[in-house]
Write a protein that holds these residues in place. Structure first.
Motif, mmCIF file in Angstrom:
data_model
loop_
_atom_site.group_PDB
_atom_site.id
_atom_site.type_symbol
_atom_site.label_atom_id
_atom_site.label_comp_id
_atom_site.label_asym_id
_atom_site.label_seq_id
_atom_site.Cartn_x
_atom_site.Cartn_y
_atom_site.Cartn_z
ATOM 1 N N TYR A 143 4.661 9.675 -8.554
ATOM 2 C CA TYR A 143 3.439 9.966 -9.306
ATOM 3 C C TYR A 143 2.171 9.993 -8.465
ATOM 4 O O TYR A 143 1.160 10.531 -8.911
ATOM 5 C CB TYR A 143 3.279 8.974 -10.467
ATOM 6 N N GLY A 144 2.171 9.419 -7.282
ATOM 7 C CA GLY A 144 1.038 9.494 -6.371
ATOM 8 C C GLY A 144 -0.253 8.849 -6.844
ATOM 9 O O GLY A 144 -1.325 9.165 -6.339
ATOM 10 N N LEU A 145 -0.176 7.936 -7.815
ATOM 11 C CA LEU A 145 -1.364 7.266 -8.331
ATOM 12 C C LEU A 145 -2.062 6.494 -7.209
ATOM 13 O O LEU A 145 -1.404 5.856 -6.394
ATOM 14 C CB LEU A 145 -0.981 6.301 -9.456
ATOM 15 N N THR A 146 -3.395 6.568 -7.184
ATOM 16 C CA THR A 146 -4.160 5.804 -6.206
ATOM 17 C C THR A 146 -5.233 4.980 -6.904
ATOM 18 O O THR A 146 -5.635 5.269 -8.026
ATOM 19 C CB THR A 146 -4.823 6.718 -5.158
ATOM 20 N N GLU A 166 0.857 -1.180 0.000
ATOM 21 C CA GLU A 166 0.000 0.000 0.000
ATOM 22 C C GLU A 166 0.893 1.230 0.000
ATOM 23 O O GLU A 166 1.926 1.251 0.680
ATOM 24 C CB GLU A 166 -0.920 0.024 1.222
ATOM 25 N N PHE A 167 0.483 2.228 -0.786
ATOM 26 C CA PHE A 167 1.236 3.476 -0.882
ATOM 27 C C PHE A 167 0.260 4.641 -0.817
ATOM 28 O O PHE A 167 -0.778 4.613 -1.470
ATOM 29 C CB PHE A 167 2.009 3.546 -2.204
ATOM 30 N N ASP A 199 -6.860 8.314 -1.844
ATOM 31 C CA ASP A 199 -5.603 8.638 -1.142
ATOM 32 C C ASP A 199 -4.711 7.436 -0.867
ATOM 33 O O ASP A 199 -3.730 7.549 -0.146
ATOM 34 C CB ASP A 199 -5.901 9.388 0.159
ATOM 35 N N LEU A 200 -5.022 6.275 -1.475
ATOM 36 C CA LEU A 200 -4.224 5.083 -1.223
ATOM 37 C C LEU A 200 -4.174 4.198 -2.460
ATOM 38 O O LEU A 200 -5.198 3.970 -3.114
ATOM 39 C CB LEU A 200 -4.835 4.293 -0.056
ATOM 40 N N LEU A 241 8.361 -0.077 -6.859
ATOM 41 C CA LEU A 241 7.019 0.471 -6.666
ATOM 42 C C LEU A 241 7.032 1.716 -5.796
ATOM 43 O O LEU A 241 6.315 2.679 -6.070
ATOM 44 C CB LEU A 241 6.095 -0.597 -6.087
ATOM 45 N N SER A 242 7.843 1.716 -4.760
ATOM 46 C CA SER A 242 7.939 2.881 -3.881
ATOM 47 C C SER A 242 8.387 4.114 -4.659
ATOM 48 O O SER A 242 7.818 5.203 -4.504
ATOM 49 C CB SER A 242 8.894 2.598 -2.730
#
Length: 105
Positions: A66-69, A7-8, A38-39, A59-60
């Motif tokens: 890019y902050g893709l959720t 999860e990011f 947001d995740l 992935l990190s």
């Protein structure tokens, strides 16, 4: 066969589904479904066991930049980190662009 989940946090939600690549020797497919704003929930299914830390690093870097959720599934058949990055960028473009799934411009 190994399944790894991550999860990011992020702030760039997928607005439509995306399907990039194929599961084949040295390649992978990325499937994105809109979800959390947001995740990013990422599930990697890979034919190569023991590369958890490499997956985490690749992935990190991508999700930090890019902050893709949303919900992301990656089905891997021995892709290199460079191929993973390329496929993720293609999926990002397709999942965040308006009208690409219907052919609209």
């Amino acid at each position: 066969m190994q399944t790894i989940e991550f999860e990011f946090p992020g702030g760039r939600p997928a607005i439509q589904r995306a399907h990039i690549g194929v599961v084949g020797s040295g390649d992978l497919e990325v499937l994105i479904t809109p979800g959390s704003a947001d995740l990013a929930s990422v599930r990697v299914r890979t034919s190569v066991d023991g590369f958890d830390e490499i997956w985490r690093n690749v992935l990190s870097r991508f999700f930090t930049r890019y902050g893709l959720t949303g919900s992301i599934e990656i089905n891997d058949f021995g892709a290199t980190p460079a191929v993973v990055s390329i496929r993720l960028l293609q999926a990002l473009d397709q999942s965040t662009a308006v009208g690409t799934s219907t052919g609209e411009h």
